[in-house]
Design an enzyme around this catalytic site. Structure first.
Site, mmCIF file in Angstrom:
data_model
loop_
_atom_site.group_PDB
_atom_site.id
_atom_site.type_symbol
_atom_site.label_atom_id
_atom_site.label_comp_id
_atom_site.label_asym_id
_atom_site.label_seq_id
_atom_site.Cartn_x
_atom_site.Cartn_y
_atom_site.Cartn_z
ATOM 1 N N GLY A 1 0.837 -1.208 0.000
ATOM 2 C CA GLY A 1 0.000 0.000 0.000
ATOM 3 C C GLY A 1 0.861 1.242 0.000
ATOM 4 N N ALA A 2 2.018 1.131 -0.642
ATOM 5 C CA ALA A 2 3.038 2.183 -0.568
ATOM 6 C C ALA A 2 2.577 3.503 -1.157
ATOM 7 C CB ALA A 2 4.314 1.704 -1.276
ATOM 8 N N ILE B 1 -0.907 6.499 4.290
ATOM 9 C CA ILE B 1 0.020 6.086 5.359
ATOM 10 C C ILE B 1 1.398 5.814 4.755
ATOM 11 C CG2 ILE B 1 0.548 4.311 7.083
ATOM 12 C CD1 ILE B 1 -2.461 4.036 7.578
ATOM 13 N N GLY B 2 1.397 5.155 3.610
ATOM 14 C CA GLY B 2 2.666 4.867 2.929
ATOM 15 C C GLY B 2 3.468 6.130 2.696
ATOM 16 N N ARG C 1 -13.617 -0.512 3.715
ATOM 17 C CA ARG C 1 -15.052 -0.803 3.678
ATOM 18 C C ARG C 1 -15.733 0.262 2.823
ATOM 19 N NH1 ARG C 1 -18.971 -3.203 7.708
ATOM 20 N NH2 ARG C 1 -17.176 -3.695 8.986
ATOM 21 N N GLN D 1 -0.438 -12.811 0.505
ATOM 22 C CA GLN D 1 0.732 -12.153 1.095
ATOM 23 C C GLN D 1 1.362 -13.046 2.167
ATOM 24 O OE1 GLN D 1 -0.193 -8.040 2.098
ATOM 25 N NE2 GLN D 1 -0.502 -7.523 -0.059
ATOM 26 N N VAL E 1 -0.985 -3.364 9.455
ATOM 27 C CA VAL E 1 -1.639 -2.086 9.754
ATOM 28 C C VAL E 1 -3.027 -2.042 9.111
ATOM 29 C CG1 VAL E 1 -1.503 0.427 9.431
ATOM 30 C CG2 VAL E 1 0.578 -0.885 9.956
ATOM 31 N N ASN F 1 -6.674 -2.574 7.893
ATOM 32 C CA ASN F 1 -7.837 -3.065 8.655
ATOM 33 C C ASN F 1 -8.689 -4.070 7.886
ATOM 34 O OD1 ASN F 1 -7.638 -1.817 11.181
ATOM 35 N ND2 ASN F 1 -8.145 0.154 10.230
ATOM 36 N N ASP G 1 -3.438 3.269 18.944
ATOM 37 C CA ASP G 1 -4.397 3.363 20.050
ATOM 38 C C ASP G 1 -3.650 3.628 21.363
ATOM 39 O OD1 ASP G 1 -6.639 2.434 18.312
ATOM 40 O OD2 ASP G 1 -5.402 0.644 18.245
ATOM 41 N N HIS H 1 -8.295 -3.998 17.426
ATOM 42 C CA HIS H 1 -8.143 -2.618 16.954
ATOM 43 C C HIS H 1 -9.458 -2.215 16.305
ATOM 44 C CE1 HIS H 1 -6.870 1.015 15.022
ATOM 45 N NE2 HIS H 1 -7.219 0.525 13.857
HETATM 46 P P1 NAX Z 1 -5.113 4.399 1.361
HETATM 47 O O1 NAX Z 1 -6.396 3.993 0.729
HETATM 48 O O2 NAX Z 1 -4.635 5.804 1.243
HETATM 49 O O3 NAX Z 1 -3.948 3.472 0.796
HETATM 50 C C1 NAX Z 1 -4.054 2.088 0.693
HETATM 51 C C2 NAX Z 1 -3.168 1.646 -0.435
HETATM 52 O O4 NAX Z 1 -3.144 0.225 -0.441
HETATM 53 C C3 NAX Z 1 -3.649 2.106 -1.807
HETATM 54 O O5 NAX Z 1 -2.611 2.779 -2.472
HETATM 55 C C4 NAX Z 1 -4.000 0.795 -2.507
HETATM 56 O O6 NAX Z 1 -3.719 0.829 -3.900
HETATM 57 C C5 NAX Z 1 -3.093 -0.181 -1.779
HETATM 58 N N1 NAX Z 1 -3.482 -1.590 -1.892
HETATM 59 C C6 NAX Z 1 -4.726 -2.115 -1.957
HETATM 60 N N2 NAX Z 1 -4.673 -3.432 -2.126
HETATM 61 C C7 NAX Z 1 -3.374 -3.762 -2.167
HETATM 62 C C8 NAX Z 1 -2.682 -4.986 -2.330
HETATM 63 N N3 NAX Z 1 -3.343 -6.146 -2.523
HETATM 64 N N4 NAX Z 1 -1.333 -4.960 -2.318
HETATM 65 C C9 NAX Z 1 -0.680 -3.804 -2.166
HETATM 66 N N5 NAX Z 1 -1.264 -2.616 -2.023
HETATM 67 C C10 NAX Z 1 -2.606 -2.599 -2.008
HETATM 68 O O7 NAX Z 1 -5.231 3.955 2.873
HETATM 69 P P2 NAX Z 1 -4.369 4.444 4.134
HETATM 70 O O8 NAX Z 1 -4.996 5.643 4.709
HETATM 71 O O9 NAX Z 1 -2.939 4.484 3.760
HETATM 72 O O10 NAX Z 1 -4.664 3.252 5.163
HETATM 73 C C11 NAX Z 1 -4.190 1.946 4.936
HETATM 74 C C12 NAX Z 1 -4.819 0.970 5.902
HETATM 75 O O11 NAX Z 1 -4.469 1.281 7.242
HETATM 76 C C13 NAX Z 1 -6.349 0.978 5.867
HETATM 77 O O12 NAX Z 1 -6.804 -0.376 5.878
HETATM 78 C C14 NAX Z 1 -6.717 1.655 7.170
HETATM 79 O O13 NAX Z 1 -7.990 1.263 7.624
HETATM 80 C C15 NAX Z 1 -5.623 1.164 8.055
HETATM 81 N N6 NAX Z 1 -5.397 1.898 9.306
HETATM 82 C C16 NAX Z 1 -5.019 1.186 10.392
HETATM 83 C C17 NAX Z 1 -4.713 1.782 11.600
HETATM 84 C C18 NAX Z 1 -4.289 0.968 12.780
HETATM 85 O O14 NAX Z 1 -4.119 1.562 13.845
HETATM 86 N N7 NAX Z 1 -4.091 -0.332 12.711
HETATM 87 C C19 NAX Z 1 -4.847 3.247 11.779
HETATM 88 C C20 NAX Z 1 -4.825 4.003 10.491
HETATM 89 C C21 NAX Z 1 -5.552 3.353 9.350
HETATM 90 O O15 NAX Z 1 -6.929 3.613 9.484
#
Ligand code: NAX
Length: 328
Positions: A11-12, A16-17, A92, A112, A129, A131, A159, A187
């Protein structure tokens, strides 16, 4: 000099990336003596954006960055990886049921996990990370039978940091003086941030707060619903704070917790505190010699017991749902 450590980030190209990669490249993940080689995994449609980020990484001229490679294939991205940060996930969308969400993420975290099993380095450490983080970690872990289960973790450090910040504000004490906070369970909004074993400048934190209503009606919901509050305010979900917590999680895992303190992480349960064995649940954990270990022997009062059980129940339901889907 040391050989570069391979760090894979999925998800680079996401938000977040974008916040995470520059901190890794600057040495904040593994320390100022450790060169890193970044391996970025994205879906084909987002590879171009990841290439743009790689240009910017180059322009950072980071002395510790040995190079950046971009992949749209998990097998290649996890080849030889030492640290795997699984950030990319399927969000979602409107009207999506939980079962659909779990299934869509299974389609990401199963391959993965298999790729990590097939090609990661012997010492691989995995942080999920994306969700639903705990259950995604469980899916990946269950498809990596040759990797010790304790190498798979889920992020609840954000958290934990949120809880530290709220308690710090309440008591007017710097976060550096707060020890032994803990996030228990999933989480999600059911998580249980506990201050009953926490210490502030050596005193019990719950006694220092001396306000049970604040704990139950303000502290816990503020921490548990902070993600929604960020979305409401920023118009986008937490990104830099999530990246920061991911850095903290791995940094602590590698370098250890301080004596007399612990942190929180989603780790494979060994049955401690009545959490069913095998679930990936958040616990208070110490880190030593590159291993997270669940803090043992804490007394759990009734208030805490109920909340831990409720969150763990949700984890068990998520596990049952992915089991039904054949994902674990
Ligand atoms: P974004 O939607 O900005 O980025 C996600 C990226 O993942 C996209 O660039 C997408 O193309 C890529 N992706 C999707 N499927 C993929 C795959 N099979 N292989 C590689 N890349 C893939 O989301 P972002 O805001 O960066 O959040 C990423 C994740 O972190 C989400 O699931 C979010 O819910 C989760 N979070 C988790 C947190 C935690 O505390 N554990 C907190 C922050 C965040 O909400």
């Amino acid at each position: 000099t040391q050989a570069p450590v391979n760090v894979t980030v999925t998800g680079a190209a996401g938000q977040i990336g974008y916040a995470l990669l520059f901190r890794i490249a600057s040495g904040q993940l593994l320390g100022q003596n450790t060169p890193v080689r970044l391996r970025l995994l994205e879906i084909p449609q987002a590879v171009k954006a990841a290439e743009g980020t790689a240009l910017e990484l180059e322009d950072g001229a980071f002395p510790l960055l040995a190079g950046t490679d971009i992949f749209d294939d998990a097998k290649q991205a996890f080849e030889g990886t030492n640290v795997a940060l699984l950030v990319g996930a399927r969000p979602r969308s409107k009207g999506m049921e939980r079962g659909d969400l779990l299934e869509a993420n299974g389609g990401i975290f199963k391959p993965q996990g298999e790729a990590i099993n097939a090609g990661a380095a012997e010492d691989v450490k995995v942080l999920v990370v994306g969700n639903p983080a705990n259950t995604n970690a469980l899916i990946a872990q269950s498809h990596a039978p040759d990797v010790p289960a304790d190498r798979f973790t889920a992020m609840t450090r954000l958290d934990h940091n949120r809880a530290l910040a709220q308690l710090s504000k309440k008591l007017g004490a710097p976060v550096s003086e707060i020890k032994k906070l803990a996030i228990w369970g999933n989480h999600s909004a059911t998580q249980y941030p506990s201050i009953f074993h926490a210490e502030v400048a050596g005193k019990n934190a719950a006694e220092a707060v001396n306000d049970q209503a604040w704990i139950a009606d303000e502290f816990i919901p503020t921490v548990a619903k902070r993600g929604a509050a960020i979305i409401e305010a920023r118009g986008a979900s937490s990104a830099a704070s999530a990246a920061s917590a991911a850095i903290d999680h791995v940094h602590t895992w590698v370098n250890g917790t301080a004596d007399g303190d612990w942190t929180s992480a989603g780790v494979v349960s060994d049955g401690s505190y009545g959490v069913p064995e095998g679930l990936i649940s958040s616990f208070p954990v110490t880190a030593k010699n590159g291993k997270y270990e669940i803090v043992q022997g804490l007394e759990i009062d009734d208030f805490s017991r109920q909340r831990i059980d409720a969150s763990v129940q949700e984890l068990a339901e998520e596990r049952d749902a992915v089991k039904k889907l054949g994902l674990v």
